[in-house]
Design a protein around this motif. Structure first.
Motif, PDB file in Angstrom:
ATOM      1  N   MET A  19       0.828  -1.191   0.000  1.00 36.15           N
ATOM      2  CA  MET A  19       0.000   0.000   0.000  1.00 36.15           C
ATOM      3  C   MET A  19       0.870   1.251   0.000  1.00 36.15           C
ATOM      4  SD  MET A  19      -1.388   0.410   3.952  1.00 36.15           S
ATOM      5  CE  MET A  19      -2.293   1.896   3.552  1.00 36.15           C
ATOM      6  N   ASN A  20       0.320   2.354  -0.510  1.00 35.18           N
ATOM      7  CA  ASN A  20       1.012   3.630  -0.443  1.00 35.18           C
ATOM      8  C   ASN A  20       0.694   4.293   0.889  1.00 35.18           C
ATOM      9  OD1 ASN A  20       1.106   6.702  -0.711  1.00 35.18           O
ATOM     10  ND2 ASN A  20       2.192   6.049  -2.540  1.00 35.18           N
ATOM     11  N   PHE A  21       1.731   4.653   1.613  1.00 32.99           N
ATOM     12  CA  PHE A  21       1.567   5.317   2.907  1.00 32.99           C
ATOM     13  C   PHE A  21       2.514   6.502   2.922  1.00 32.99           C
ATOM     14  CE2 PHE A  21       2.300   6.023   7.431  1.00 32.99           C
ATOM     15  CZ  PHE A  21       1.032   5.893   7.969  1.00 32.99           C
ATOM     16  N   GLY A  22       1.965   7.696   2.820  1.00 28.93           N
ATOM     17  CA  GLY A  22       2.786   8.890   2.850  1.00 28.93           C
ATOM     18  C   GLY A  22       3.824   8.957   1.758  1.00 28.93           C
ATOM     19  N   GLY A  23       3.518   8.367   0.609  1.00 23.33           N
ATOM     20  CA  GLY A  23       4.447   8.380  -0.510  1.00 23.33           C
ATOM     21  C   GLY A  23       5.415   7.216  -0.538  1.00 23.33           C
ATOM     22  N   GLY A  31       5.416  -2.307  14.427  1.00 23.26           N
ATOM     23  CA  GLY A  31       4.738  -3.028  13.354  1.00 23.26           C
ATOM     24  C   GLY A  31       5.636  -3.131  12.137  1.00 23.26           C
ATOM     25  N   VAL A  32       5.095  -2.861  10.947  1.00 24.84           N
ATOM     26  CA  VAL A  32       5.886  -2.986   9.719  1.00 24.84           C
ATOM     27  C   VAL A  32       6.696  -1.733   9.426  1.00 24.84           C
ATOM     28  CG1 VAL A  32       4.300  -4.693   8.768  1.00 24.84           C
ATOM     29  CG2 VAL A  32       3.978  -2.267   8.200  1.00 24.84           C
ATOM     30  N   GLY A  33       6.660  -0.756  10.329  1.00 27.55           N
ATOM     31  CA  GLY A  33       7.573   0.370  10.252  1.00 27.55           C
ATOM     32  C   GLY A  33       7.096   1.581   9.478  1.00 27.55           C
ATOM     33  N   HIS A  34       5.861   1.567   9.015  1.00 25.27           N
ATOM     34  CA  HIS A  34       5.391   2.629   8.127  1.00 25.27           C
ATOM     35  C   HIS A  34       5.378   4.002   8.797  1.00 25.27           C
ATOM     36  CE1 HIS A  34       2.110   0.724  10.253  1.00 25.27           C
ATOM     37  NE2 HIS A  34       1.346   1.789  10.075  1.00 25.27           N
TER      38      HIS A  34
END
Length: 199
Positions: free
Chosen positions: A1-5, A46-49
């Protein structure tokens, strides 16, 4: 997924990144522009996003901590995929064990599970390890506060994610009894609340 670019990988072993938590990343990035020098710590990463977006525009080093080995595996993959792997350290284990005595951080990001154990059945799609906050939902939030108190550098801030304003009030009361940290600002959202802590 895209998260903050950033393109973030996750799977069904971990909590799906929540879009609203981008607000936590952006608040952290804002604080880093004027905060003290030093690295960033993310607890229950979590996954670090959230942490990756927070430090993306800076040259800060980032230490990410999570109990779940699958989350740490994906966090490493995400850090490497975003070309930040050289300044990201992943530590798998209990956060009160893997953050070493004497370490100081300019900013601490805390994303602890905040669902009460009795309510886990309401979230069947989420891994219990990622959302179980204990009997009142705040067991791990209180632990993160203790770690923040010990490891936050002079002049630094922490951004803590919680579920409700009632939980924010409970944490504020807890800190008033046990710590020099205080709640300085609260930003509320439909899916949760963000709290800035400092001394």
């Amino acid at each position: 997924m895209n998260f903050g670019g950033l393109t973030i990988a996750y799977d069904d072993r971990v909590l799906c990144p929540r879009p609203w938590t981008l607000a936590q990343s952006m608040w952290c990035a804002e604080l880093l522009r004027s905060g003290p020098d030093g690295p960033v710590l993310e607890l229950c990463a979590g996954v670090g996003h959230i942490g990756l977006v927070a430090v993306a525009a800076s040259r800060r080093e980032l230490v990410m901590v999570d109990l779940n080995p699958a989350a740490c595996e994906l966090a490493r993959r995400n850090a490497d995929a975003t070309a930040m792997g050289h300044r990201v350290e992943i530590r798998q284990g209990r956060m009160d064990v893997v953050v070493a005595d004497g370490e100081q951080y300019a900013l601490i990001i805390a994303d602890p599970p905040w669902v009460a154990s009795s309510h886990l059945a309401s979230y069947p799609e989420d891994p219990a390890v990622a959302i179980d906050g204990g009997s009142d939902g705040l067991h791990l939030a209180r632990m993160t506060c203790s770690i923040i108190d010990e490891h936050l550098a002079e002049g630094g801030s922490a951004i803590l994610q919680l579920g409700t304003t009632a939980q924010v009030d409970a944490i504020a009361d807890h800190l008033a009894r046990t710590s020099t940290l205080r709640v300085r600002e609260v930003r509320s959202f439909e899916r949760g609340a963000l709290v800035r802590l400092s001394r």
